[in-house]
Enzyme design. Structure first.
Site, PDB file in Angstrom:
ATOM      1  N   GLU A  50      19.525  -4.268   8.841  1.00  0.00           N
ATOM      2  CA  GLU A  50      19.413  -5.713   9.043  1.00  0.00           C
ATOM      3  C   GLU A  50      19.058  -5.936  10.493  1.00  0.00           C
ATOM      4  O   GLU A  50      19.713  -5.406  11.392  1.00  0.00           O
ATOM      5  CB  GLU A  50      20.745  -6.414   8.760  1.00  0.00           C
ATOM      6  CG  GLU A  50      21.087  -6.539   7.307  1.00  0.00           C
ATOM      7  CD  GLU A  50      22.436  -7.200   7.101  1.00  0.00           C
ATOM      8  OE1 GLU A  50      22.987  -7.028   6.011  1.00  0.00           O
ATOM      9  OE2 GLU A  50      22.947  -7.865   8.031  1.00  0.00           O
ATOM     10  N   ASP A  61      27.971 -17.107  14.042  1.00  0.00           N
ATOM     11  CA  ASP A  61      28.220 -15.856  14.751  1.00  0.00           C
ATOM     12  C   ASP A  61      29.281 -15.990  15.830  1.00  0.00           C
ATOM     13  O   ASP A  61      29.391 -17.016  16.496  1.00  0.00           O
ATOM     14  CB  ASP A  61      26.921 -15.340  15.380  1.00  0.00           C
ATOM     15  CG  ASP A  61      25.999 -14.753  14.334  1.00  0.00           C
ATOM     16  OD1 ASP A  61      26.441 -13.815  13.637  1.00  0.00           O
ATOM     17  OD2 ASP A  61      24.873 -15.238  14.188  1.00  0.00           O
TER      18      ASP A  61
END
Ligand SMILES: Cc1ncc(COP(=O)(O)O)c(C=O)c1O
Lengths: 278, 404
Positions: A50, A61
């Site tokens: 990824e 995040d």
């Protein structure tokens, strides 16, 4: 349509092994080092890559991946350069599945159709776009499927049985189960709870299920590998990278190895797992 | 622009939260079930007379509504044109229009059984209103505020803490309102089970832009009735400042279908539109951030740019999606005022009317100074005085002394 992702999970299934999925940020800490890191990942045991698309406002995040994105933006990383990085990676590796992960705005601004065409020719296999739930499938998910890219959806602890069919409807490649309600880099989920959640999702889909968020060590990766078709590690790798940088945040001779060594250790953990859940 | 004029400007959004191409629900899957629940709870509350009844009681006796519609005689004389009325939202309890929306959302949170409230704040007015109602109803309150704003809006930080709220200074990104919103969203994703996110403006994922607009529409509804009573007719123009756009939408929305009414939104032009500013419509283009598609300030790669305004409450690189739509269909004119223009207006209103405005509505006053002289004396112009300037007194004092 069969992508490298489908092929890879089919192979792993015949080997009776769970996948090890690594996440790093494109362009962190600079273009050359980033390409070397991505090239090193499969050699160190990553089954799926990824690659993060840097964004100024990564709402899902934690601090580590936020900082990685800012390091990449600081050296001038863009979505166009991210696609070039993938193209360069593909010169030597035509088998390892590569998934771009990020937020919608850079893609929307690049232009959805142009992005999908360029991503496909660069060698991207799938997309994980955090802020595109099934309610917004017309934006990118449906066009991506038409363009021959997998659209990998996140399922979370708040996705109940009633909602799961909607979440899975246009998902392909694999399902990414976010093991905790939270942001990347937060506390780890309990492997037993993950096992139950994976079993619940498997009642709704035949797709492989990879589990991420909160996995940092080979032991944790092994525990998850025994319950799911794959485990994803991101923050721990990003932290290893950051700890190898000099005081100005530049790459050192240790940087590529720091990521590769942790990847190898984690991959070892996953390979030590007993037969993955069926 | 080739966009068909709708039959009504007040019928949006559609069931998926879209105003034309704007709005939507661009959130992480973890939050999706929560905003669907919120939509359900809001639809049920709207249909429940007991909910409105309870709101009305608090609006009257706790907030102090209706707020006056005041004829600003000396400002009118000074500018020598339109007859200027101030909608006195700065007289509300907590000192701004923000409390109208917070009251509604806290009532909803109570109906939904949520015990922990989070909010983002720029100027601190939304944070103060949230901390106030959390104190009143015994709810835990956490307010995210950019570290830069914590510095320049100290009086409000102290107020929030006195009210029992936890103020978290946000150190990420540009350390202003957009980063406070990111951090609040990160909190919400983490504490899904007990937490209600009280958004302070007409932005965010559907249903927030609609719900905040509805709670703020009391501003325009009162204005309509008050103007009818004072002048026996509709106003001719409306002016309001725009951060995310909630005080503006609250004033504008009830008038959108009254075609004789000219409507002006005023964005913050900061140092000027060719330099650092916060005028998303003047200087931005459509993109996706914080759960909705709307006009945003960004670079060629879709990275969000730093906004700048002297006013912390306008220092945001986006705008509510319904405003983006009203811009594209041409119903509302979006103008902008610079830091210096706002400072001049701040001083003018203080001296002429004895009302110290917040720096946010000082941007609206700045454009009134341009628009009013060009209008005839029987033109009725309403400005939303969205907040009082107490919070800005230390900052403006420093600037003025430094300049002299
Ligand atoms: C007094 C005042 N007016 C206006 C605003 C801007 O917000 P909005 O555009 O949502 O009304 C703020 C925000 O903090 C404010 O405090």
């Amino acid at each position: 349509m069969t992508t490298r992702i489908d092929t890879r999970f089919a192979e792993l299934k015949t080997q009776g092994r769970s996948a090890f999925v690594t996440y790093v940020m494109a362009g962190d800490p600079d273009l050359t080092t980033s390409l070397e890191i991505v090239k090193a990942l499969p050699k160190a045991g990553a089954d799926v890559i990824e690659l993060g698309i840097p964004f100024t406002d990564p709402m899902a995040d934690g601090p580590s991946i936020q900082a990685a994105g800012l390091r990449a933006l600081k050296i001038g990383m863009t979505l166009r350069k991210t696609l070039e990085l993938v193209r360069d990676f593909r010169k030597d590796d035509n088998v390892t599945p590569l998934v771009l992960m990020g937020y919608y705005n850079p893609i929307y601004i690049y232009g959805v159709d142009k992005f999908l065409a360029d991503a496909k020719t660069s060698g991207v296999d799938g997309l994980i776009i955090v802020d595109l739930p099934p309610e917004e499938d017309d934006e990118l998910c449906i066009p991506a499927l038409k363009a021959g890219l997998n659209f990998i959806r996140l399922a979370t602890p708040t996705t109940d049985d009633k909602r799961l069919p909607a979440v899975l409807a246009n998902t392909s490649g694999f399902v990414y189960y976010v093991s905790i309600a939270g942001i990347t880099g937060a506390a780890a989920a309990d492997a037993n709870a993950v096992g139950e959640a994976v079993a619940r999702i498997k009642r709704h889909t035949k797709l492989p299920i990879c589990v991420g968020f909160g996995i940092r060590t080979p032991e944790a990766a092994r525990a998850i590998a025994e319950k799911a078709d794959g485990s994803v590690v991101g923050t721990a790798l990003v932290d290893a990278l950051k700890n190898s940088l000099d005081a100005e945040g530049r790459a050192t001779a240790k940087t590529v190895n720091a990521v590769a060594e942790l990847t190898a250790a984690l991959a070892q953990g996953v390979k030590g797992a007993k037969q993955a859940a069926e | 622009m080739n966009i068909a004029k709708p039959n009504s400007y007040r019928s949006g959004p559609d069931e998926r939260g879209h105003f034309g191409i704007f709005g939507g629900r661009f959130v992480a899957e973890t939050l999706m079930p929560l905003i669907l629940d919120l939509e359900k709870a809001y639809t049920a509350a709207k249909a429940d007379p007991a909910f409105q009844g309870e709101m009305d009681g608090y609006l009257k006796n706790y907030v102090g509504r209706p707020s006056p519609l005041y004829f600003a005689e000396r400002l009118t004389e000074h500018l020598g044109g339109a007859k200027i009325y101030l909608k006195r939202e700065e007289l509300n309890h907590t000192g701004s229009h923000k409390v109208n929306n917070v009251l509604g959302q806290i009532m909803l949170a109570r109906r939904m059984g949520k015990k922990r409230i989070i909010a983002e704040t720029g100027a601190g007015q939304h944070g103060v209103a949230t901390a106030t109602l959390c104190a009143r109803f015994g709810l835990e309150c956490v307010v995210y505020m950019g570290a830069v704003d914590v510095e320049r809006q100290q009086p409000n930080v102290i107020r929030m803490e006195m009210l029992g709220a936890t103020v978290v200074p946000v150190q990420s990104g540009t350390r202003t309102l957009k980063d406070a919103m990111n951090e609040a969203l990160r909190d919400w994703v983490t504490n899904v089970h007990n937490t209600f996110y009280c958004i302070g403006t007409v932005a965010g994922p559907h249903p927030y832009p609609t719900l905040v607009r509805d709670f703020q529409s009391i501003i325009g509804n009162e204005t309509k009735a008050q103007m009818q009573e004072i002048e026996g007719r509709l106003p001719d123009s409306l002016v309001a400042c725009i951060g995310g756009g909630s005080n503006a939408m609250g004033l504008f929305h009830p008038f959108l279908d009254d075609s004789s009414v000219e409507i002006f939104g005023v964005e913050a032009a900061g140092h000027g539109l060719t330099q650092l500013h916060a005028a998303s419509i003047a200087g931005g283009r459509p993109g996706v951030l914080h759960g909705n598609r709307t006009y945003l300030l960004m670079d060629a790669d879709g990275q969000i740019q730093d906004a700048h305004s002297i006013s912390a409450g306008l220092d945001y690189p986006g705008i509510g999606p319904e405003h983006s739509w009203l811009h594209e269909v041409g119903r509302v004119n979006y103008l902008s005022a610079t830091d210096d223009e706002a400072l001049a207006a701040f001083q003018l209103l203080s001296r002429l009317e004895g009302i110290i405005p917040a720096l946010e509505p000082a941007h609206a006053i700045a454009k009134v100074m341009e628009l009013a002289p060009k209008r005839p004396k029987d033109h009725l112009m309403v400005v939303n005085l969205s907040g009082r300037g107490d919070k800005d007194v230390p900052q403006v004092g420093d600037i003025l002394r430094g300049k002299k």
